[in-house]
Design an enzyme around this catalytic site. Structure first.
Site, PDB file in Angstrom:
ATOM      1  N   GLU A 237       0.833  -1.207   0.000  1.00 16.43           N
ATOM      2  CA  GLU A 237       0.000   0.000   0.000  1.00 16.43           C
ATOM      3  C   GLU A 237       0.862   1.250   0.000  1.00 16.43           C
ATOM      4  O   GLU A 237       0.537   2.231  -0.685  1.00 16.43           O
ATOM      5  CB  GLU A 237      -0.936   0.004   1.217  1.00 16.43           C
ATOM      6  N   HIS A 341       2.628   8.671   9.840  1.00 22.64           N
ATOM      7  CA  HIS A 341       3.941   8.477   9.226  1.00 22.64           C
ATOM      8  C   HIS A 341       5.061   8.950  10.143  1.00 22.64           C
ATOM      9  O   HIS A 341       6.152   9.289   9.688  1.00 22.64           O
ATOM     10  CB  HIS A 341       4.041   9.154   7.855  1.00 22.64           C
TER      11      HIS A 341
END
Length: 366
Positions: A237, A341
């Site tokens: 992904e 992230h």
């Protein structure tokens, strides 16, 4: 009972976090998912893209003997197994490694410190390093990043991986250009922060845990979804939604829903202290309003205080599939997450909330 389920979810999340799963090398994560998924579904398999698929037959599908995949209505619910990582670009003569990112992030997102080098033969421990701050302009690479001297943001050209090995020893371990490098397991242990929990790689291990738990909850109930359900644990992904695109092309059904982490920022009017995030669009697609509205309604009925969001600089398995014309309908449901992230923080109740919404949607999609 609720406390026991919470403990089991946390134990599973921790096991998933400790498993290395860089893009294209998700086997360790997939093995855990398959162990948990198989008792809950009618069939499991690994497709040619490396996705783990669990099939749960809907109540409207007829008998197993009459069932064919091609004529079935189905909903695909996706969570990705891969994680942000690094990849070796070259092995230097002194045995250090020059690495580049696999996925979108900077060295500061990971922090300097221990990394796991996934050699073909041996997994080694290295250290993501910058060098000494006690340097002058003579050490220009370091000087550029010093907050009181330089004017450059820390980037991949500034850092290296110290291995403590010679090039020959690295070659024997199977380390070469293309070898994946991950944040080391010691930095992936859950920490409690008040009513929140934190770790690297909640993206997307928190959502993977929620999807596995949703399959377990459905299996424990006598009621089945009316439509077939495909639980898909996807690959790659972070580097283009490859696994999801393949699954959307090859599996039946016209609806793809991705489970993800969701950014909590003022520009989206989302907070980590709020409820699950339902996306109405991201940088790749506009999600189907009817699907997003239904997710919002369910979360509201469950008293979860959902947060509607129009996301920028964000992509998901579902938006990749819809933007590529591989899924006519798509939705995105996220656990509200601080510092996506990066070192990610979610509410302790976030996984359970995501599970509850998924289960209710699959049982009552309309």
């Amino acid at each position: 009972m609720a406390e026991e389920r919470s403990t089991l979810r946390r134990e599973l999340l921790q096991e998933l976090l400790w498993a290395y799963g860089p893009g294209g090398q998700e086997e360790s994560v997939r093995d855990i998912c398959r162990r948990e998924l198989e008792p809950c579904v009618d069939e499991t398999w690994v497709d040619k893209a490396g996705n783990l698929v669990g099939f749960l037959r809907g109540s409207g599908s007829g008998s197993q003997e009459a069932k064919t995949y091609d004529d079935a209505r189905g909903t695909r619910v996706l969570a990705h197994m891969d994680e942000l990582s690094m990849i070796v670009k070259r092995v230097e003569p002194d045995g250090t490694l020059h690495v580049t990112p696999s996925g979108v992030m900077y060295p500061a997102n990971f922090g300097l410190g221990p990394v796991a080098i996934l050699g073909d033969n041996v997994t080694l421990t290295g250290v993501l390093s910058l060098g000494s701050e006690h340097t002058t302009k003579e050490s220009l690479r370091i000087w550029q990043t010093k907050p009181d001297k330089g004017d450059k943001s820390l980037d991949w050209v500034h850092v290296f991986v110290f291995t403590g090995c010679t090039p020959e020893e690295l070659a024997a371990a199977g380390v070469h250009p293309g070898t994946r490098v991950c944040v080391e397991r010691s930095k992936r242990t859950l920490v409690d922060v008040g009513d929140y929990i934190g770790s690297y790689f909640m993206d997307d291990r928190a959502s993977v845990t929620a999807l596995l738990h949703a399959a377990q909850v459905l299996q424990s109930r006598s009621q089945r979804p009316s439509d077939d359900v495909y639980f898909v644990f996807t690959t790659n992904e972070e580097i283009g939604g490859v696994g999801a695109s393949y699954a959307s092309r090859t599996l039946p059904g016209d609806l793809t829903i991705a489970l993800e982490v969701g950014p909590t920022e003022a520009e989206y009017d989302t907070t980590v202290g709020g409820g699950p995030i339902v996306a109405y669009s991201d940088s790749r697609c506009v999600y189907d309003k009817a699907v997003a509205d239904r997710l919002m309604d369910i979360a509201t009925e469950l008293d979860l205080s959902p947060q509607a969001a129009v996301l920028g600089a964000f992509e998901s398995d579902a938006s990749h599939a819809k933007a590529s014309g591989l899924s006519p309908r798509a939705g995105l449901l996220c656990v509200q997450t601080l510092s996506t992230h990066g070192y990610e923080v979610i509410p302790s109740s976030g996984i359970a909330a995501l599970t509850d919404v998924v289960v209710e949607f699959l049982l009552n999609p309309a």
